[in-house]
Scaffold this motif. Structure first.
Motif, PDB file in Angstrom:
ATOM      1  N   LYS A   1      34.804 -12.764 -11.538  1.00  0.00           N
ATOM      2  CA  LYS A   1      34.540 -13.438 -10.267  1.00  0.00           C
ATOM      3  C   LYS A   1      35.539 -12.918  -9.238  1.00  0.00           C
ATOM      4  O   LYS A   1      36.743 -13.114  -9.376  1.00  0.00           O
ATOM      5  CB  LYS A   1      34.686 -14.945 -10.451  1.00  0.00           C
ATOM      6  CG  LYS A   1      34.207 -15.727  -9.276  1.00  0.00           C
ATOM      7  CD  LYS A   1      34.128 -17.201  -9.593  1.00  0.00           C
ATOM      8  CE  LYS A   1      33.499 -17.904  -8.423  1.00  0.00           C
ATOM      9  NZ  LYS A   1      32.709 -19.031  -8.839  1.00  0.00           N
ATOM     10  N   VAL A   2      35.005 -12.251  -8.231  1.00  0.00           N
ATOM     11  CA  VAL A   2      35.848 -11.732  -7.156  1.00  0.00           C
ATOM     12  C   VAL A   2      35.345 -12.305  -5.839  1.00  0.00           C
ATOM     13  O   VAL A   2      34.212 -12.759  -5.730  1.00  0.00           O
ATOM     14  CB  VAL A   2      35.857 -10.183  -7.098  1.00  0.00           C
ATOM     15  CG1 VAL A   2      36.487  -9.595  -8.345  1.00  0.00           C
ATOM     16  CG2 VAL A   2      34.469  -9.635  -6.890  1.00  0.00           C
ATOM     17  N   SER A   3      36.174 -12.250  -4.836  1.00  0.00           N
ATOM     18  CA  SER A   3      35.798 -12.759  -3.521  1.00  0.00           C
ATOM     19  C   SER A   3      34.734 -11.847  -2.904  1.00  0.00           C
ATOM     20  O   SER A   3      34.639 -10.664  -3.248  1.00  0.00           O
ATOM     21  CB  SER A   3      37.027 -12.812  -2.616  1.00  0.00           C
ATOM     22  OG  SER A   3      37.424 -11.505  -2.273  1.00  0.00           O
ATOM     23  N   PRO A   4      33.936 -12.383  -1.981  1.00  0.00           N
ATOM     24  CA  PRO A   4      32.958 -11.536  -1.284  1.00  0.00           C
ATOM     25  C   PRO A   4      33.621 -10.356  -0.558  1.00  0.00           C
ATOM     26  O   PRO A   4      33.032  -9.284  -0.460  1.00  0.00           O
ATOM     27  CB  PRO A   4      32.293 -12.489  -0.288  1.00  0.00           C
ATOM     28  CG  PRO A   4      32.448 -13.841  -0.896  1.00  0.00           C
ATOM     29  CD  PRO A   4      33.768 -13.800  -1.615  1.00  0.00           C
ATOM     30  N   LEU A   5      34.841 -10.541  -0.089  1.00  0.00           N
ATOM     31  CA  LEU A   5      35.562  -9.449   0.568  1.00  0.00           C
ATOM     32  C   LEU A   5      35.769  -8.288  -0.394  1.00  0.00           C
ATOM     33  O   LEU A   5      35.459  -7.135  -0.081  1.00  0.00           O
ATOM     34  CB  LEU A   5      36.903  -9.934   1.111  1.00  0.00           C
ATOM     35  CG  LEU A   5      37.788  -8.862   1.745  1.00  0.00           C
ATOM     36  CD1 LEU A   5      37.168  -8.344   3.029  1.00  0.00           C
ATOM     37  CD2 LEU A   5      39.171  -9.403   2.016  1.00  0.00           C
ATOM     38  N   VAL A   6      36.272  -8.583  -1.585  1.00  0.00           N
ATOM     39  CA  VAL A   6      36.517  -7.543  -2.594  1.00  0.00           C
ATOM     40  C   VAL A   6      35.196  -6.939  -3.045  1.00  0.00           C
ATOM     41  O   VAL A   6      35.076  -5.718  -3.191  1.00  0.00           O
ATOM     42  CB  VAL A   6      37.304  -8.119  -3.795  1.00  0.00           C
ATOM     43  CG1 VAL A   6      37.397  -7.120  -4.927  1.00  0.00           C
ATOM     44  CG2 VAL A   6      38.690  -8.558  -3.356  1.00  0.00           C
TER      45      VAL A   6
END
Length: 123
Positions: A40-45
């Motif tokens: 799970k990564v941020s939408p930015l990443v």
């Protein structure tokens, strides 16, 4: 870790662009893509990794046509994150690759959003 995918895509650029090892550069980019799909990564990443990996990484060992849908995903993820710069680059490459591979450029709303986004960045 949110830094690892970006680091891997940067390594891919170094391998492919500076050292001339296209296979290793593509492998680094693919590893970054595998990481964002499994964690799970941020939408930015997610947006930046998808953009850089498909623009400067896996493009060296995969058909350009295969880059089009992931670039659209990068655009959407970057917009969700508020990252206008990555969204703009992703949609630019999306349109460029569609043109270069013979797809229709009748993009309707997508082109309108791209134009709006470019104007918003420069105002």
């Amino acid at each position: 870790n949110n830094v690892t995918p970006a680091s891997l895509t940067t390594m891919g650029i170094i391998f492919a662009g500076i050292l001339g090892d296209l296979k290793e550069g593509s492998d680094c980019a693919q590893t970054a893509l595998d990481l964002i799909s499994k964690s799970k990564v941020s939408p930015l990443v997610e947006g930046r990794t998808l953009f850089v990996a498909h623009f400067a990484g896996v493009i060296w060992t995969s058909p350009m046509r295969d880059m089009i849908k992931p670039l659209q995903r990068a655009y959407n993820a970057a917009l969700r994150a508020g990252d206008k710069e990555s969204a703009c680059w992703a949609i630019y490459c999306f349109i460029l690759y569609r043109f270069q591979t013979g797809f229709s450029l009748d993009l309707g709303k997508t082109f309108y959003k791209c134009t709006w986004l470019i104007c918003a960045i420069h105002l």
